[in-house]
Every structure is written in C-alpha cells, then in structure tokens.
Design a protein around this motif. Structure first.
Motif, PDB file in Angstrom:
ATOM      1  N   ASP A 100     -22.221 -19.720  -5.012  1.00 38.10           N
ATOM      2  CA  ASP A 100     -21.639 -18.372  -4.973  1.00 38.10           C
ATOM      3  C   ASP A 100     -22.599 -17.350  -5.576  1.00 38.10           C
ATOM      4  O   ASP A 100     -22.768 -16.252  -5.035  1.00 38.10           O
ATOM      5  N   ALA A 101     -23.226 -17.709  -6.710  1.00 35.60           N
ATOM      6  CA  ALA A 101     -24.171 -16.795  -7.355  1.00 35.60           C
ATOM      7  C   ALA A 101     -25.375 -16.540  -6.461  1.00 35.60           C
ATOM      8  O   ALA A 101     -25.798 -15.387  -6.282  1.00 35.60           O
ATOM      9  N   ASP A 152     -25.584 -16.902  -3.172  1.00 36.00           N
ATOM     10  CA  ASP A 152     -25.158 -16.135  -1.999  1.00 36.00           C
ATOM     11  C   ASP A 152     -25.004 -14.654  -2.336  1.00 36.00           C
ATOM     12  O   ASP A 152     -25.411 -13.784  -1.558  1.00 36.00           O
ATOM     13  N   LYS A 153     -24.441 -14.350  -3.503  1.00 39.88           N
ATOM     14  CA  LYS A 153     -24.280 -12.961  -3.931  1.00 39.88           C
ATOM     15  C   LYS A 153     -25.639 -12.281  -4.065  1.00 39.88           C
ATOM     16  O   LYS A 153     -25.851 -11.167  -3.596  1.00 39.88           O
ATOM     17  N   VAL A 209     -27.261 -11.594  -0.622  1.00 37.75           N
ATOM     18  CA  VAL A 209     -26.663 -10.437   0.050  1.00 37.75           C
ATOM     19  C   VAL A 209     -27.237  -9.150  -0.520  1.00 37.75           C
ATOM     20  O   VAL A 209     -27.652  -8.256   0.221  1.00 37.75           O
ATOM     21  N   VAL A 210     -27.277  -9.046  -1.831  1.00 39.73           N
ATOM     22  CA  VAL A 210     -27.789  -7.827  -2.465  1.00 39.73           C
ATOM     23  C   VAL A 210     -29.260  -7.614  -2.139  1.00 39.73           C
ATOM     24  O   VAL A 210     -29.673  -6.501  -1.813  1.00 39.73           O
ATOM     25  N   THR A 245     -22.518  -8.177 -13.203  1.00 35.55           N
ATOM     26  CA  THR A 245     -22.231  -9.221 -12.221  1.00 35.55           C
ATOM     27  C   THR A 245     -23.520  -9.847 -11.697  1.00 35.55           C
ATOM     28  O   THR A 245     -23.627 -11.072 -11.569  1.00 35.55           O
ATOM     29  N   LEU A 246     -24.519  -9.015 -11.419  1.00 35.55           N
ATOM     30  CA  LEU A 246     -25.787  -9.543 -10.902  1.00 35.55           C
ATOM     31  C   LEU A 246     -26.593 -10.241 -11.987  1.00 35.55           C
ATOM     32  O   LEU A 246     -27.255 -11.251 -11.720  1.00 35.55           O
ATOM     33  N   ALA A 259     -25.132 -13.624 -12.177  1.00 36.72           N
ATOM     34  CA  ALA A 259     -25.551 -14.434 -11.032  1.00 36.72           C
ATOM     35  C   ALA A 259     -26.984 -14.927 -11.229  1.00 36.72           C
ATOM     36  O   ALA A 259     -27.290 -16.093 -10.948  1.00 36.72           O
TER      37      ALA A 259
END
Length: 98
Positions: A11-12, A14-15, A18-19, A57-58, A61
């Motif tokens: 999940d981390a 993938d996040k 995306v960014v 959040t980033l 991650a």
C-alpha cells in the motif's frame, strides 16, 4: 528466494508510485526517493531533508518502504510484480534527457 511485499508495504509503495507519477513538488521528492532505491548511482541519492517537503502521509509511506528495503535487501525489479514499468515511467518523467 521469493520476495514478497506485505500489505502495508505494498500500500505504501503503491501510494508513492501514484504520487511520483504526478507533476507536483511532492511528486519530485517522492520520485527522488524511489529512483534512489532503484539505482542511486545513476539517479542520484535521496537527501533526507527532502522529507521535510512531504506531508505526513508520504513521509510515513517512505518510512515503511525504507524499512522493508533495509530488511529484504531487494531492488524494485526483484519484486516481480510489474513494478518495473512504473519505475521506468517515473525515470522517464523525472530523469530522462529531454
């Protein structure tokens, strides 16, 4: 040896992917982080003070992925999960000669 990503790390990652695929200041910093993992010698290292330019959040991650990389001693291409193409796209967007 099979290398697996736990759900939290996937999940981390993938996040972050995306960014890094967007066109923002945070995207550039995340791309720097990911590309340093991919090949720091060719793509440049990651300045830890760049974390100051990311939202919480980033940063979280990045921390999750960093700990996973340290514990598993693997490159993105070792994952065998199709991430190679995404890393290539990020390289093309942020490092390829224009």
């Amino acid at each position: 040896m099979t290398i697996t990503l736990d759900d939290t790390t996937r999940d981390a990652l993938d996040k972050l992917l995306v960014v890094a695929g967007t066109d923002t200041g945070q995207a550039r910093l995340v791309a720097n982080f990911l590309l340093a993992w991919h090949n720091a010698g060719e793509n440049g290292g990651f300045d830890l003070t760049d974390l100051w330019g990311l939202d919480d959040t980033l940063v979280s991650a990045c921390a999750v992925v960093f700990l996973w990389v340290a514990g598993n001693k693997a490159y993105p291409e070792d994952l065998g999960l199709g991430y190679e193409g995404q890393f290539h796209d990020i390289w093309r967007a942020w490092r390829a000669p224009q």
